[in-house]
Design a protein around this motif. Structure first.
Motif, PDB file in Angstrom:
ATOM      1  N   ASP A   1      -2.905  13.168  13.714  1.00 10.35           N
ATOM      2  CA  ASP A   1      -2.002  12.103  13.301  1.00 10.35           C
ATOM      3  C   ASP A   1      -2.755  10.801  13.079  1.00 10.35           C
ATOM      4  N   ARG A   2      -2.426  10.124  11.996  1.00  8.84           N
ATOM      5  CA  ARG A   2      -2.967   8.795  11.738  1.00  8.84           C
ATOM      6  C   ARG A   2      -2.085   7.748  12.418  1.00  8.84           C
ATOM      7  N   VAL A   3      -2.654   6.594  12.672  1.00 11.63           N
ATOM      8  CA  VAL A   3      -1.974   5.537  13.425  1.00 11.63           C
ATOM      9  C   VAL A   3      -1.468   4.460  12.485  1.00 11.63           C
ATOM     10  N   VAL A   4      -0.195   4.107  12.646  1.00 16.06           N
ATOM     11  CA  VAL A   4       0.387   2.965  11.940  1.00 16.06           C
ATOM     12  C   VAL A   4       0.571   1.860  12.972  1.00 16.06           C
ATOM     13  N   LEU A   5      -0.087   0.745  12.760  1.00 14.43           N
ATOM     14  CA  LEU A   5      -0.021  -0.399  13.677  1.00 14.43           C
ATOM     15  C   LEU A   5       0.795  -1.501  13.027  1.00 14.43           C
ATOM     16  N   ILE A   6       1.811  -1.977  13.745  1.00 14.21           N
ATOM     17  CA  ILE A   6       2.693  -3.031  13.231  1.00 14.21           C
ATOM     18  C   ILE A   6       2.651  -4.196  14.208  1.00 14.21           C
TER      19      ILE A   6
ATOM     20  N   LYS B   1       0.353  13.081   4.922  1.00 13.93           N
ATOM     21  CA  LYS B   1       1.311  12.956   3.828  1.00 13.93           C
ATOM     22  C   LYS B   1       2.155  11.697   3.989  1.00 13.93           C
ATOM     23  N   ASP B   2       2.686  11.489   5.195  1.00 14.85           N
ATOM     24  CA  ASP B   2       3.531  10.328   5.429  1.00 14.85           C
ATOM     25  C   ASP B   2       2.728   9.031   5.410  1.00 14.85           C
ATOM     26  N   ALA B   3       1.447   9.104   5.796  1.00 17.06           N
ATOM     27  CA  ALA B   3       0.594   7.919   5.712  1.00 17.06           C
ATOM     28  C   ALA B   3       0.451   7.481   4.258  1.00 17.06           C
ATOM     29  N   GLY B   4       0.310   8.459   3.350  1.00 16.83           N
ATOM     30  CA  GLY B   4       0.235   8.131   1.933  1.00 16.83           C
ATOM     31  C   GLY B   4       1.505   7.496   1.429  1.00 16.83           C
ATOM     32  N   THR B   5       2.639   7.954   1.936  1.00 17.75           N
ATOM     33  CA  THR B   5       3.927   7.369   1.550  1.00 17.75           C
ATOM     34  C   THR B   5       4.024   5.922   2.020  1.00 17.75           C
ATOM     35  N   VAL B   6       3.579   5.653   3.245  1.00 22.20           N
ATOM     36  CA  VAL B   6       3.636   4.293   3.789  1.00 22.20           C
ATOM     37  C   VAL B   6       2.755   3.343   2.984  1.00 22.20           C
ATOM     38  N   ILE B   7       1.576   3.816   2.613  1.00 23.63           N
ATOM     39  CA  ILE B   7       0.651   2.961   1.859  1.00 23.63           C
ATOM     40  C   ILE B   7       1.152   2.731   0.438  1.00 23.63           C
ATOM     41  N   GLY B   8       1.534   3.807  -0.237  1.00 25.98           N
ATOM     42  CA  GLY B   8       2.019   3.688  -1.607  1.00 25.98           C
ATOM     43  C   GLY B   8       0.895   3.600  -2.616  1.00 25.98           C
ATOM     44  N   ARG B   9       1.248   3.705  -3.863  1.00 25.73           N
ATOM     45  CA  ARG B   9       0.265   3.661  -4.941  1.00 25.73           C
ATOM     46  C   ARG B   9      -0.430   2.311  -4.986  1.00 25.73           C
ATOM     47  N   GLY B  10      -1.733   2.342  -4.794  1.00 23.02           N
ATOM     48  CA  GLY B  10      -2.490   1.099  -4.823  1.00 23.02           C
ATOM     49  C   GLY B  10      -2.125   0.124  -3.722  1.00 23.02           C
ATOM     50  N   GLY B  11      -1.471   0.603  -2.673  1.00 24.91           N
ATOM     51  CA  GLY B  11      -1.077  -0.271  -1.570  1.00 24.91           C
ATOM     52  C   GLY B  11       0.188  -1.065  -1.822  1.00 24.91           C
ATOM     53  N   GLN B  12       0.923  -0.722  -2.878  1.00 26.69           N
ATOM     54  CA  GLN B  12       2.111  -1.497  -3.232  1.00 26.69           C
ATOM     55  C   GLN B  12       3.213  -1.399  -2.184  1.00 26.69           C
ATOM     56  N   THR B  13       3.416  -0.201  -1.639  1.00 27.78           N
ATOM     57  CA  THR B  13       4.510  -0.015  -0.685  1.00 27.78           C
ATOM     58  C   THR B  13       4.261  -0.789   0.607  1.00 27.78           C
ATOM     59  N   ILE B  14       3.064  -0.664   1.145  1.00 27.43           N
ATOM     60  CA  ILE B  14       2.770  -1.341   2.416  1.00 27.43           C
ATOM     61  C   ILE B  14       2.801  -2.857   2.239  1.00 27.43           C
ATOM     62  N   SER B  15       2.353  -3.345   1.086  1.00 25.89           N
ATOM     63  CA  SER B  15       2.404  -4.788   0.822  1.00 25.89           C
ATOM     64  C   SER B  15       3.845  -5.272   0.735  1.00 25.89           C
ATOM     65  N   SER B  16       4.692  -4.471   0.083  1.00 25.14           N
ATOM     66  CA  SER B  16       6.101  -4.840  -0.045  1.00 25.14           C
ATOM     67  C   SER B  16       6.791  -4.880   1.312  1.00 25.14           C
ATOM     68  N   MET B  17       6.503  -3.899   2.179  1.00 25.78           N
ATOM     69  CA  MET B  17       7.121  -3.874   3.503  1.00 25.78           C
ATOM     70  C   MET B  17       6.682  -5.059   4.345  1.00 25.78           C
ATOM     71  N   GLN B  18       5.419  -5.440   4.225  1.00 27.39           N
ATOM     72  CA  GLN B  18       4.938  -6.590   4.976  1.00 27.39           C
ATOM     73  C   GLN B  18       5.638  -7.871   4.527  1.00 27.39           C
TER      74      GLN B  18
ATOM     75  N   LYS C   1       3.008   0.932  17.689  1.00 32.47           N
ATOM     76  CA  LYS C   1       2.242   1.917  16.936  1.00 32.47           C
ATOM     77  C   LYS C   1       3.066   3.184  16.743  1.00 32.47           C
ATOM     78  N   LEU C   2       2.932   3.779  15.564  1.00 34.32           N
ATOM     79  CA  LEU C   2       3.564   5.054  15.255  1.00 34.32           C
ATOM     80  C   LEU C   2       2.470   6.038  14.870  1.00 34.32           C
ATOM     81  N   LEU C   3       2.743   7.318  15.061  1.00 32.10           N
ATOM     82  CA  LEU C   3       1.834   8.365  14.618  1.00 32.10           C
ATOM     83  C   LEU C   3       2.471   9.097  13.443  1.00 32.10           C
ATOM     84  N   VAL C   4       1.692   9.274  12.376  1.00 36.10           N
ATOM     85  CA  VAL C   4       2.196   9.959  11.191  1.00 36.10           C
ATOM     86  C   VAL C   4       1.135  10.927  10.680  1.00 36.10           C
ATOM     87  N   ASN C   5       1.568  11.941   9.939  1.00 40.68           N
ATOM     88  CA  ASN C   5       0.591  12.839   9.348  1.00 40.68           C
ATOM     89  C   ASN C   5       0.046  12.233   8.054  1.00 40.68           C
TER      90      ASN C   5
END
Length: 259
Positions: free
Chosen positions: A119-124, A81-98, A75-79
């Motif tokens: 901080d929001r939680v990123v679970l991998i 702004k960075d959570a939005g970057t990880v998710i991406g427009r319409g979830g495209q970025t997070i889907s691509s990373m997966q 798990k990572l903690l992000v603010n």
């Protein structure tokens, strides 16, 4: 168990979220940096776009859960702004990373924070190698984009970052090592300053501790990778909470997530 960390450190100009209490407390100035957040990152919080609900049931479109009841996770903690970057427009970025890493990546919803933080939680989750690649992919997405690299080149300085990882409390001994040997080695090999919060600083009811990795972008990526691999060496340790939900813990909570 000796949990004394090495002294030294840096004064980071950029962070992922706000720094947790540590020994000694890491200093920071400014908020999280990375890519410019997508304009519709708030769409990640719309119920129609939530791909799963934490705690029970198979993820949307995912079929059966992994063979193990408790797959390897970090798990990572992000603010925000960075959570939005990880998710991406319409979830495209997070889907691509997966797809690229073979890991599953989830981000807690807006206003759903790790207790006592903003901080929001990123679970991998996934196989250890996939999780390691997932962590690296998230960090690279946030910090190693063209705009940020161009700014670094213009300033002639490499940014200093404060990354916050959540690690299972029962993995603390493995990360620190006898007499601090393991954590010292990871610091020397990565060039990052790595610190673990004390047991006294744990959130009541949460069997997780915040570990900070501080340094340049390249150093924190190396340091985070070493921490993940060290924890993965011992299959007997792991999270008791495999969600981004902390609603029953003091100081914060949340139910859903995105990813």
């Amino acid at each position: 168990r000796n949990e004394k960390m090495s002294e030294g450190g840096v004064n980071p100009a950029n962070t992922l979220g706000n720094p947790p209490p540590s020994e000694p407390a890491a200093e920071e100035a400014g908020g999280g940096l990375g890519k410019r957040p997508v304009e519709d990152s708030a769409s990640a919080d719309e119920p129609s776009k939530r791909h799963h609900t934490e705690g029970g049931g198979a993820p949307h479109g995912g079929g059966a859960p992994p063979p193990s009841d408790k797959p390897f996770a970090m798990k990572l903690l992000v603010n925000n702004k960075d959570a939005g970057t990880v998710i991406g427009r319409g979830g495209q970025t997070i889907s691509s990373m997966q797809s690229k890493t073979g890991s599953r990546i989830r981000v807690s919803n807006a206003n759903e924070y790790f207790p006592n933080t903003q901080d929001r939680v990123v679970l991998i989750t996934g196989e250890p190698n996939s999780v390691t690649e997932g962590v690296k992919s998230v960090l690279e997405e946030v910090f190693c984009n063209a705009e940020s690299l161009q700014n670094d080149a213009q300033s002639g300085e490499e940014r200093q970052i404060l990354l916050k990882l959540l690690i299972p409390n029962n993995s603390a001994g493995s990360v620190i090592g006898k007499g601090g040997e393991c954590i010292k080695k990871m610091q020397e090999e990565s060039g990052a300053k790595i610190q673990l919060t004390t047991k006294e600083q744990q959130v009541p009811g949460v069997d997780e501790r915040i570990l900070t990795v501080q340094g340049s972008v390249s150093c924190i990526v190396k340091g985070a990778e070493q921490v993940v691999r060290k924890i993965a060496e011992d299959p007997s340790v792991g999270f008791t909470n495999h969600t981004t939900n902390y609603r029953n813990a003091g100081g914060g909570g949340g139910g859903g997530g995105y990813g």
